[in-house]
Structure formats: C-alpha cells, structure tokens
Design a protein around this motif. Structure first.
Motif, PDB file in Angstrom:
ATOM      1  N   LEU A  21      52.655  80.093 -45.994  1.00  0.00           N
ATOM      2  CA  LEU A  21      53.638  78.966 -45.840  1.00  0.00           C
ATOM      3  C   LEU A  21      54.683  79.473 -44.797  1.00  0.00           C
ATOM      4  N   TYR A 233      47.453  75.566 -46.115  1.00  0.00           N
ATOM      5  CA  TYR A 233      47.041  74.348 -46.573  1.00  0.00           C
ATOM      6  C   TYR A 233      48.479  73.633 -47.001  1.00  0.00           C
ATOM      7  N   LEU A 234      49.289  74.247 -47.780  1.00  0.00           N
ATOM      8  CA  LEU A 234      50.375  73.573 -48.268  1.00  0.00           C
ATOM      9  C   LEU A 234      51.520  73.560 -47.166  1.00  0.00           C
ATOM     10  N   SER A 235      51.364  74.400 -46.224  1.00  0.00           N
ATOM     11  CA  SER A 235      52.539  74.453 -44.950  1.00  0.00           C
ATOM     12  C   SER A 235      52.507  73.167 -44.491  1.00  0.00           C
ATOM     13  N   ARG A 237      52.568  70.296 -45.685  1.00  0.00           N
ATOM     14  CA  ARG A 237      53.141  69.039 -46.539  1.00  0.00           C
ATOM     15  C   ARG A 237      54.764  69.831 -46.962  1.00  0.00           C
ATOM     16  N   ALA A 238      55.045  70.834 -46.457  1.00  0.00           N
ATOM     17  CA  ALA A 238      56.480  71.636 -47.027  1.00  0.00           C
ATOM     18  C   ALA A 238      57.362  71.795 -45.987  1.00  0.00           C
TER      19      ALA A 238
END
Length: 266
Positions: A21, A233-235, A237-238
């Motif tokens: 992240l 992958y989450l980075s 969207r954050a």
C-alpha cells in the motif's frame, strides 16, 4: 497450530499489505509479530526479519527497476558499507554478545531486553518520520553528490539493520534525497534495492550460526509476499498519504507498547 500462530500468519499478510500500500514501513512490524505472536526469541526474530524484509524489498526493487526508478550506482555506493557492516554484526558481533548483560540488584538485563527496547526506539523514530509532513524542497540546495556522507550513513544503517533486523528506510530515504539529489519517488525505489541487499547479506551472516526453521520462515515470507501483491492492488484505490499517517500512529503505539512490555519484564 494455536491461535497465536494463526494471528502471526495474519500479521505476516498485513505486513505485506502495508508494504504494497505505502511502499515501506510494514517490515518494522516483522520482529514484534515474530516475538509476541509466533513465540520466537528476539535474536532469532531479527534474523528472520532480515530474510522477510530482504525478499519483499527485492520484489519491490525489481518492480521499480522495470519502471526505471532505481539508481543502481547510488544504491551500491550506499549498500557496500552497509552490507559489510550488517554481515559482521550478524556473523560475529551478535553471537558474541552475552545473554545476561548486567544486573542492578535483583534486576537482570538480558540481550533480548536490549534488542527489543532498541527496536522500540527505532519504531518510534520511524513513526515520527511517517507522521511528519515536511516538504522535500531541499534538492535545489545540493550542488553535487556527497558520496562520503552516503558511505558513512551506510555504516550506520548496517549497524541498525544488523542489531534489530529492520531495513532502515527512515535513514536511507532522507540520505538519498539530501546527499544523492534523488527525487522522492526515485529515492523510495532505490532504497528498496539497498534494503534488499543489506537484509539478505545480513541474513547470510546468520546461516551457520543460527538454527533456522526454514518451513516457518518460508511460509511466513510467502504469506507476506502475497500480501504485497494484494496491497499493490488496493493502493490504486486508497489515499497513500492518509494510509501512511495512520500507519505512523499505529507504529508509534506499538513502539510504546513494546517499551512498556519489556520494562514490565524486568
């Protein structure tokens, strides 16, 4: 497998997610997870941490190399003194430190206590560096590379990495910005290569002088790596800045907790 071990493997996954992240910092939790959840003694935990940090940072470095963000020459100027020192620390210095260092009355201060207290201090320094919002506008004041300063700071990073098994990114990244004139994005990417070299060479110093549970170590590392890809992958969207600040507060609380825990054991 008891609940603490399961919690430890969940911790390994979370370490990877944090690394994915925000690009760093998660490895600072490796030693506390190994010590307090997996029941591994601090000296062994610092060695295991070097392996986990080294492998995860190497993956990050390869990803950034493909993006042409890594300054390989600068990385090796910094890494050379660091990996020499960290190897000496792990191979010769750490095994030579006695288990019981000194006593005050009935209180016996052990090597494990000192390692965890020093590690807590490193966590507190790391948390402060994450929480600060100081703008990096200092590059215009640097007219040439300060390789001698990078060399000296590499030695300091080697000592810290060798003693507590942490990557030392909180020291490496500012040094690359200040003295190697790297933009922040390239400094972060280059630091991953430095950290991977230091950590894996340091771990090599443990091989032969430390009994290693390879099954546990490889499983823990594999789960962390899986977490890195999930975090990457989450980075997308954050909000990276908010995540970094939130994690900084978490590391600060953990550092204080470790200090209290270790002093309560005395």
């Amino acid at each position: 497998m008891d609940i603490l071990h399961i919690s430890g493997f969940i911790g390994a996954f979370l370490i990877g997610i944090v690394l994915g992240l925000i690009g760093g910092g998660g490895s600072i939790l490796t030693v506390p997870v190994l010590v307090y959840l997996m029941g591994i003694n601090p000296v062994t935990a610092t060695g295991y941490s070097l392996f986990v940090v080294g492998v995860s940072s190497l993956i990050g470095a390869f990803i950034n190399m493909r993006k042409k963000l890594v300054q390989v020459r600068t990385a090796f100027v910094f890494a050379f003194p660091a990996f020499v020192v960290v190897y000496i620390m792990r191979r010769f210095v750490m095994p030579a430190i006695p288990e019981n260092l000194f006593s005050v009355g009935e209180i016996v201060v052990t090597k494990d206590h000192v390692i965890m207290v020093f590690f807590a201090v490193v966590m507190l320094i790391t948390s402060v560096s994450m929480l600060r919002n100081k703008k990096r506008n200092i590059l215009t004041n640097v007219s040439h590379y300060h390789y001698h300063i990078l060399f000296l700071e590499g030695i300091l990073v080697g000592v810290i990495a060798g003693f507590v098994g942490a990557g030392g990114g909180f020291l490496i990244i500012p040094a690359l910005v200040l003295f190697a004139k790297l933009p922040m994005k390239k400094a972060v990417a280059t630091s991953l290569l430095i950290i991977s070299i230091n950590s894996l060479v340091g771990f090599a110093g443990d091989v032969g002088v430390m009994q290693i549970d390879w099954d546990l170590l490889l499983l823990f590392s594999g789960i962390s790596i899986f977490g890195i890809f999930a975090g990457s992958y989450l980075s997308n969207r954050a909000d990276g800045k908010k995540l970094k600040k939130g994690f900084g507060w978490f590391v600060l609380v953990m550092g204080v907790y470790i200090l209290v825990e270790e002093f309560m054991k005395l």
